[in-house]
Design an enzyme around this catalytic site. Structure first.
Site, PDB file in Angstrom:
ATOM      1  N   SER A 226      -7.533   5.832  -1.520  1.00 54.18           N
ATOM      2  CA  SER A 226      -8.026   4.672  -0.798  1.00 54.18           C
ATOM      3  C   SER A 226      -8.526   3.616  -1.779  1.00 54.18           C
ATOM      4  O   SER A 226      -7.761   3.138  -2.603  1.00 54.18           O
ATOM      5  CB  SER A 226      -9.117   5.105   0.184  1.00 54.18           C
ATOM      6  OG  SER A 226      -9.430   4.071   1.086  1.00 54.18           O
ATOM      7  N   GLU A 352      -2.232   5.695   8.798  1.00 49.62           N
ATOM      8  CA  GLU A 352      -3.307   5.071   8.038  1.00 49.62           C
ATOM      9  C   GLU A 352      -4.219   4.204   8.902  1.00 49.62           C
ATOM     10  O   GLU A 352      -5.416   4.063   8.619  1.00 49.62           O
ATOM     11  CB  GLU A 352      -2.717   4.208   6.919  1.00 49.62           C
ATOM     12  CG  GLU A 352      -2.001   4.969   5.819  1.00 49.62           C
ATOM     13  CD  GLU A 352      -2.950   5.633   4.852  1.00 49.62           C
ATOM     14  OE1 GLU A 352      -4.182   5.545   5.039  1.00 49.62           O
ATOM     15  OE2 GLU A 352      -2.463   6.266   3.888  1.00 49.62           O
ATOM     16  N   HIS A 462      -6.071   8.334   7.852  1.00 53.31           N
ATOM     17  CA  HIS A 462      -6.413   7.914   6.491  1.00 53.31           C
ATOM     18  C   HIS A 462      -7.378   8.906   5.852  1.00 53.31           C
ATOM     19  O   HIS A 462      -8.393   9.260   6.435  1.00 53.31           O
ATOM     20  CB  HIS A 462      -7.058   6.530   6.545  1.00 53.31           C
ATOM     21  CG  HIS A 462      -7.506   6.009   5.219  1.00 53.31           C
ATOM     22  ND1 HIS A 462      -6.619   5.543   4.273  1.00 53.31           N
ATOM     23  CD2 HIS A 462      -8.739   5.876   4.671  1.00 53.31           C
ATOM     24  CE1 HIS A 462      -7.294   5.141   3.210  1.00 53.31           C
ATOM     25  NE2 HIS A 462      -8.587   5.328   3.430  1.00 53.31           N
TER      26      HIS A 462
END
Length: 547
Positions: A226, A352, A462
């Site tokens: 991330s 995501e 995510h």
């Protein structure tokens, strides 16, 4: 090479000497840890909102048995909605987002610095072992997080079990406004992207000291997820692509060069801080912010939008082009060829955008989606551009995210549509653009994690792939191989190891992805061609209208 276990009952706590300082760590079985070592001076007082300053040579004795507090954290509330099933709530709270971080700007309340580094190594590693090094950069939307989120013990243990031992390093860096303050004043002072500058300083520390721990400074791989993966991509772009010898490979999970604009785009958030902290009347507002009492500043920062606010992935605090670390917009630097020519891995989770679409559930009609997209992501876009984008991301639930779940998980009429768009805008489309531009220039591999697809509403959300690495999954083996050989398939001797499916390189002619799946067949190869028209247009828009 093998590492023999040494009975812990016969071993004292390990020590290491850096300069004239002695650091005492901890040991468990075949692994030693040295935690909370300061790599830069506390960024307080006049050093607040300034480039990191290296520490003086170490002298004396140091307790390195526990991690230090994280850098100041932005307050946020996880989007735990009434529509989420308990299984989904558990997935959020008990896995990747379930950590509470003690934080501090300096050592006023804690005997540690917030800019610190941790080293986890095989106990047998000596200063002549020259082991490859995996440097982890944590994620958290550039607003929160710290090295304590994940323990590198499992990575080092996996490397030992494979006979390919590595040294693991993790570092703290400034987040939120403390690390990514943005405005014309910040640009003029040359102090943008301080969180990235902190990371760079930590990488310099690794070059100076890691051999003492048994690591090889010429064999460093930077790895993150991330915000950590985005950071790594930006380290590949800075300095004209010159790594300065700080790293030789990159492993990026859910992050690539993102479509952000100039640092002056953060002016409204900067001005709000200035107003809330009483600095409005100052002739030098940046200098005034340096002198604001810590809690007053933190309270003001906490009033700015977080990653789980209504505007979601249009973040208040994140890396932007500052003319110093990023001399141009990230995706423009990619087009200019300002990219380190090193081997890398870059991949995403399938869904995501689901997590980041829980904060705009009140957007439920076509008209509201049009307004949301135009106001939040494309304020300079034309009505025809927005209309075309929405036609490529229709409201039909069977086309949305979580993908491949038919009409299920449509908790609002537009949830799956927004999840598809937001996930592609910040993660999937930028990755595909980056890998396409790097085709034929660097050895590269790509992946798609479709595991945990059965989690209601969230799907393969995510950060869910982190569990496949730190949880001892097959991605950990691919990672250890890559750190050793710059190829996820082979060890340092060039021999296929781990008994895993061979992972082909990625190129424009053969855009093959390693796809991680649930069920009896855990891995398969697939082509990176899904949502091709939608993501191509998304990329065109992001180049014209960066966030």
């Amino acid at each position: 090479m093998s590492v023999e276990a040494i009975p812990t009952s016969k071993r004292a706590n390990p020590t290491i000497k850096l300069d004239d300082g002695t650091f005492t760590g901890t040991t468990t079985g075949t692994i030693d840890k040295f935690l909370g070592i300061p790599f830069a001076q506390p960024p307080t007082g006049d050093l607040r909102f300034r480039l990191p300053q290296s520490v003086d040579a170490y002298t004396g004795t140091f307790d390195a048995t526990a991690m230090a507090p994280s850098c100041p954290q932005q307050d946020l509330t996880l989007p735990i909605s009434d529509v989420l099933a308990q299984e989904a709530v558990d997935a959020l709270l008990n896995t990747v987002y379930g950590v509470v971080f003690p934080d501090s700007e300096d050592c006023e309340y804690f005997p540690k610095y917030c800019l610190y580094i941790n080293v986890v190594k095989p106990s047998s590693a000596a200063n002549d072992s020259a082991l490859p090094v995996a440097v982890w950069i944590f994620g958290g939307g550039f607003e929160l997080g710290g090295p304590s989120m994940y323990d590198g013990t499992s990575i080092v243990q996996r490397s030992i079990d494979l006979g390919e031992p590595v040294v693991y390093v993790s570092m703290a860096y400034r987040v939120s406004a403390f690390g990514f303050l943005a405005s014309q004043e910040v640009k003029d002072a040359g102090v943008g992207n301080l969180g990235l500058q902190d990371q760079r300083e930590a990488l310099r520390w690794v070059q100076k000291y890691i051999s003492t721990f048994g690591g090889d400074p010429t064999k460093v791989t930077i790895w993150g997820e991330s915000a950590g993966a985005i950071s790594i991509a930006l380290h590949m772009l800075t300095n004209g692509g010159d790594t300065e010898g700080l790293f030789r490979g990159a492993f990026m999970e859910s992050g690539s060069p993102i479509p952000v604009g100039d640092i002056t785009g953060g002016q409204p958030y900067y001005d709000d801080l200035v107003e809330r902290t009483g600095c409005s009347g100052s002739s030098d507002t940046l200098e005034c912010l340096r002198g604001v009492e810590y809690q007053t500043l933190l309270d003001a920062v906490n009033q700015s939008p977080s990653i789980f606010s209504y505007q979601s992935l249009s973040l208040a605090w994140l890396p932007r082009a500052d003319g110093v670390f990023l001399e141009d917009l990230p995706q423009q630097l990619v087009l200019q060829g300002s990219v380190a020519n090193i081997p890398f891995v870059n991949g995403d989770c399938d869904d995501e955008g689901t997590l980041f679409s829980l904060s705009n559930l009140n957007v439920t009609t076509d008209a509201e989606v049009t307004t949301y997209v135009s106001e939040i992501y494309l304020p300079t876009g034309t009505s025809s551009e927005i209309s075309q984008l929405l036609s490529l991301y229709p409201s039909d639930a069977s086309d949305g995210s979580p993908f491949d779940t038919s009409v299920f998980n449509a908790i609002t009429p537009e949830f799956k549509r927004l999840a598809a768009m937001q996930g592609d805008l910040v993660f999937q489309a930028p990755r595909r653009f980056f890998q396409g531009q790097m085709s034929g220039k660097s050895d590269q591999w790509s992946f798609l994690s479709k595991r945990n697809k059965a989690i209601p509403v969230l799907g393969s959300f995510h950060a869910s792939d982190i569990l496949n690495v730190y949880g001892g999954g097959d991605m950990a083996t691919y990672l250890v191989n890559f750190v050793n050989s710059l190829d996820p398939n082979t060890n340092s001797a060039g021999v296929a190891t781990g008994g895993l499916l061979n992972w082909p390189q990625y190129s424009n002619s053969t855009p093959t992805m390693m796809t991680f799946l649930d069920g009896l067949i855990p891995r398969a190869l697939s082509d990176d061609t899904y949502r091709s028209d939608a993501m191509t247009f998304m990329t065109e828009l992001s180049l014209m209208h960066p966030i």
